[in-house]
Design an enzyme around this catalytic site. Structure first.
Site, PDB file in Angstrom:
ATOM      1  N   HIS A 228     -27.602 -13.591 -33.403  1.00 49.91           N
ATOM      2  CA  HIS A 228     -27.545 -13.038 -34.753  1.00 49.91           C
ATOM      3  C   HIS A 228     -28.867 -12.378 -35.136  1.00 49.91           C
ATOM      4  CE1 HIS A 228     -24.043 -15.917 -36.060  1.00 49.91           C
ATOM      5  NE2 HIS A 228     -23.806 -15.268 -34.932  1.00 49.91           N
TER       6      HIS A 228
ATOM      7  N   SER B 125     -20.824 -11.359 -32.528  1.00 49.29           N
ATOM      8  CA  SER B 125     -21.663 -11.620 -33.695  1.00 49.29           C
ATOM      9  C   SER B 125     -22.969 -10.838 -33.671  1.00 49.29           C
ATOM     10  CB  SER B 125     -21.956 -13.122 -33.798  1.00 49.29           C
ATOM     11  OG  SER B 125     -20.759 -13.860 -33.898  1.00 49.29           O
TER      12      SER B 125
END
Length: 295
Positions: free
Chosen positions: A246, A200
């Site tokens: 993220h 991610s």
């Protein structure tokens, strides 16, 4: 005929299509013949970009035609397969996923964890114990089908166009350093005994770089912004997601992406790879600081 179609499209309120690829809208024109050109057809010239035909004719570049090989927007070589690195990255992720499904004990050696087991037991593994490789291996490790599915979909959708427009080496540097930055921020802010994994952080780095690139090409940014907002809502609204990865990946990707597409031509490689080195140095510094806190 192509020029007339491009002009009609522009009059209709949208960007003209590339004269060689009419289905690709673009806001860039050849500085010599003024035909619209997409990133694949852009050849870096002394001023702006030229189309392949003008380059082959040797007009206006100041170099012999043989010295003016087509380059990507960021200065990389144009490859026959513009998605090769993306395919390889997806293949590595899938291979690691299958290996973990077959031998679940591998997961313990691949995930990102600061120190384990927790006090008062004696720590035997983790980044704080010198296993820095976990910052890299965790980027290619997934445990659930939905997790790898979403990440690989994002990698294919975002990675392919970026690889085509940056070139293989620059694209790979962007991907890996964004993932490492996401892992470093997770290591710094999350609990030392918490484990995280997944691509991610690197995928969010592609988000950041894609936004910068689309702005550079004057493309409609609403789709990428909407998709990014949706992903951020899931990031902070869904429990169990390492939001630090993220955010770290997103910031690193935007910074590196900006350097890739805005670097001045005369110092392009220095600015591009220098920025990569600075971000990587920040990753190392963050890791050292957190290791000192945990040991």
């Amino acid at each position: 005929m192509d020029d007339q179609a491009a002009d009609s499209a522009q009059d209709a309120g949208r960007a003209p299509g590339c004269y060689r690829h009419p289905d690709r809208e673009t806001g860039v024109r050849c500085t010599r013949c003024e035909r619209p050109i997409c990133p694949e057809c852009m050849v870096d010239a002394s001023v702006g970009f030229q189309c392949p035909e003008c380059v082959r004719s040797g007009g206006g570049t100041g170099h012999a035609p043989s010295a003016s090989a087509p380059r990507t927007l960021a200065g990389g070589s144009i490859a026959a397969d513009p998605r090769l690195v993306t395919k390889i990255l997806i293949g590595i992720n899938l291979a690691v996923f299958l290996a973990v499904r077959i031998q679940s004990s591998l997961l313990n050696d691949l995930v990102l964890v600061g120190t384990w087991p927790p006090a008062p037991f004696l720590p035997t593994q983790g980044v704080a114990e010198g296993e820095w490789y976990r910052l890299l291996t965790s980027m290619f490790t997934h445990e659930e089908f939905w997790h790898i599915g979403f990440n690989m979909l994002g990698l294919w959708w975002l990675g392919g166009p970026l690889e085509q427009q940056l070139g293989r080496v620059r694209y790979l540097a962007l991907y890996l350093i964004s993932g490492l930055a996401g892992g470093a921020l997770t290591y710094l802010l999350a609990a030392g005994t918490s484990a995280s994994l997944g691509a991610s952080g690197a995928v969010f780095g592609l988000f950041g770089a894609t936004a910068v690139l689309m702005r550079r090409l004057r493309q409609d940014m609403r789709p990428i912004i909407a998709l990014l907002v949706i992903n951020l809502v899931f990031t902070f609204g869904w429990s169990g997601i390492a939001w630090e990865a993220h955010i770290g990946g997103l910031v690193a990707g935007a910074v590196i992406g900006y350097a890739m597409v805005h670097a001045p031509r005369e110092r392009r490689a220095l600015v591009q790879y220098g920025t990569c080195a600075v971000v990587l140095a920040a990753v190392v510094l963050i890791t050292l600081v957190r290791t000192a806190q945990l040991t």
